[in-house]
Design an enzyme around this catalytic site. Structure first.
Site, PDB file in Angstrom:
ATOM      1  N   TYR A  56       0.838  -1.185   0.000  1.00  8.09           N
ATOM      2  CA  TYR A  56       0.000   0.000   0.000  1.00  8.09           C
ATOM      3  C   TYR A  56       0.881   1.247   0.000  1.00  8.09           C
ATOM      4  O   TYR A  56       1.611   1.501   0.956  1.00  8.09           O
ATOM      5  CB  TYR A  56      -0.921   0.024   1.220  1.00  8.09           C
ATOM      6  N   SER A 203     -13.194  -5.632   2.506  1.00  3.64           N
ATOM      7  CA  SER A 203     -14.217  -4.983   1.669  1.00  3.64           C
ATOM      8  C   SER A 203     -15.638  -5.402   2.068  1.00  3.64           C
ATOM      9  O   SER A 203     -16.446  -5.757   1.204  1.00  3.64           O
ATOM     10  CB  SER A 203     -13.971  -5.277   0.180  1.00  3.64           C
ATOM     11  N   PRO A 204     -15.978  -5.352   3.367  1.00  3.57           N
ATOM     12  CA  PRO A 204     -17.323  -5.752   3.776  1.00  3.57           C
ATOM     13  C   PRO A 204     -18.406  -4.777   3.321  1.00  3.57           C
ATOM     14  O   PRO A 204     -19.587  -5.112   3.385  1.00  3.57           O
ATOM     15  CB  PRO A 204     -17.222  -5.784   5.307  1.00  3.57           C
ATOM     16  N   LEU A 205     -17.989  -3.610   2.832  1.00  4.13           N
ATOM     17  CA  LEU A 205     -18.939  -2.641   2.265  1.00  4.13           C
ATOM     18  C   LEU A 205     -18.861  -2.609   0.746  1.00  4.13           C
ATOM     19  O   LEU A 205     -19.256  -1.626   0.114  1.00  4.13           O
ATOM     20  CB  LEU A 205     -18.674  -1.241   2.837  1.00  4.13           C
ATOM     21  N   ARG A 207     -16.322  -2.338  -1.261  1.00  2.00           N
ATOM     22  CA  ARG A 207     -15.448  -1.244  -1.699  1.00  2.00           C
ATOM     23  C   ARG A 207     -16.189   0.093  -1.715  1.00  2.00           C
ATOM     24  O   ARG A 207     -15.949   0.949  -2.570  1.00  2.00           O
ATOM     25  CB  ARG A 207     -14.840  -1.557  -3.063  1.00  2.00           C
TER      26      ARG A 207
END
Length: 326
Positions: A56, A203-205, A207
């Site tokens: 990152y 990424s539980p939303l 992304r």
């Protein structure tokens, strides 16, 4: 903030974690002062499971996280990853999992983070050129040396997970999981549960898509990597807006936001699952954290499942799916 156990080796973490990637890379603009404030606010709220990676930035996110937690290291369960190799200028160099690289990557991460150990060290992607036994064997050496406490894998296939776990206990598998990404329910979740491995849902939303704040591709900055993902493009994007509308309707019935409902659903899938939510703003962090207080009844879960069945999402997760589920 309650705690959940990952794996059977004794690792307890806050029941929700903070994904730090977007603070430095891939999701558009950066604001380091707000990012640090968000990290500090997360710790104040008891959200102490922090997730980063050497790729990152590349490399800058580990430095950012390390600086932010310097005076609060004892409060944090710190997770980082290796394996997705990038150059200083950001170029992608491929996936690497040989023993020499594992050792080099760990030492470099420890230096950037400014810590003497990593709590949870993941192989970010499986290197198909290197036997998983070699990679995990080198990771196990890091545990014996005191540089790493627990081991994890990311986006590994069931057979790979079994082979890795036979070399050294794997504490957590990190793979994408949300209301619009449920493929893990078929084989991967049953495998890790059989083996006693915790599951970390990234990424539980979706992304950010499931929050309802992205209504057209132009809502994302030109440099945002999501614009290159199939689910955010063309007809797929329009079809996926229907998923968001369904979530919005269900959330309104419950008196919560779409993001909170989506997170509460992941939390309700099992005490062995910990979602890591990526955000770089305190306002969204504070909204997300409230999901831990939402109780979904069996009736709620049945209604959500009927409205949003597996396979409803249009488009693949990545433009190139070759590097996942190996």
């Amino acid at each position: 903030m309650r705690q959940r156990q990952l794996g059977r080796q004794g690792l307890g973490v806050s029941e929700m974690g903070l994904g730090c990637m977007g603070m430095s890379d891939l999701y558009g603009g950066r604001d380091e002062s707000e990012a640090v404030a968000t990290l500090h606010r997360a710790l104040d709220l008891g959200l102490t499971f922090l997730d980063t990676s050497d790729m990152y930035g590349p490399f800058t996110n580990e430095r950012l996280v390390g600086q932010a937690i310097r005076d609060r290291r004892d409060e944090v369960v710190l997770a980082t990853k290796f394996g997705n190799q990038r150059a200083e200028d950001g170029r992608w160099l491929g996936v690497r999992g040989d023993a020499e690289y594992v050792r080099q990557a760990c030492d470099a991460s420890l230096h950037r983070l400014g810590v003497d150990h990593i709590d949870l060290y993941y192989q970010h992607r499986v290197d198909p050129k290197v036997p998983i036994e070699e990679t995990v064997g080198a990771m196990a050496e890091l545990v014996h040396a005191g540089k790493v406490r627990y081991l994890g894998l990311s986006e590994a296939a069931p057979a790979t997970i079994r082979r890795a776990h036979a070399v050294h206990p794997i504490t957590a598998l990190q793979t994408e999981y949300s209301l619009w990404t449920r493929e893990v329910e078929a084989e991967i979740l049953p495998t890790v549960r059989e083996l006693g491995i915790g599951f970390v849902a990234y990424s539980p939303l979706g992304r950010g898509f499931l929050t309802g704040r992205i209504t057209k591709p132009e809502d994302l900055e030109a440099a945002d990597s999501r614009r290159g993902m199939p689910r955010f493009q063309g007809e797929n994007f329009q079809r996926n807006l229907d998923i968001v509308e369904r979530i919005q309707a269900l959330a309104a019935e419950k008196g919560v936001t779409p993001a909170q409902l989506a997170l509460a659903w992941v939390l309700a899938q099992g005490k062995d699952i910990v979602p890591i939510v990526g955000t770089k703003h305190r306002v969204y962090l504070e909204e997300n954290v409230q999901a831990v207080n939402i109780e979904l009844t069996a009736e709620d879960l049945a209604g959500i499942g009927a409205a949003l069945p597996p396979g409803i999402t249009a488009g693949e997760r990545y433009a190139n799916m070759a590097s996942v589920n190996r």
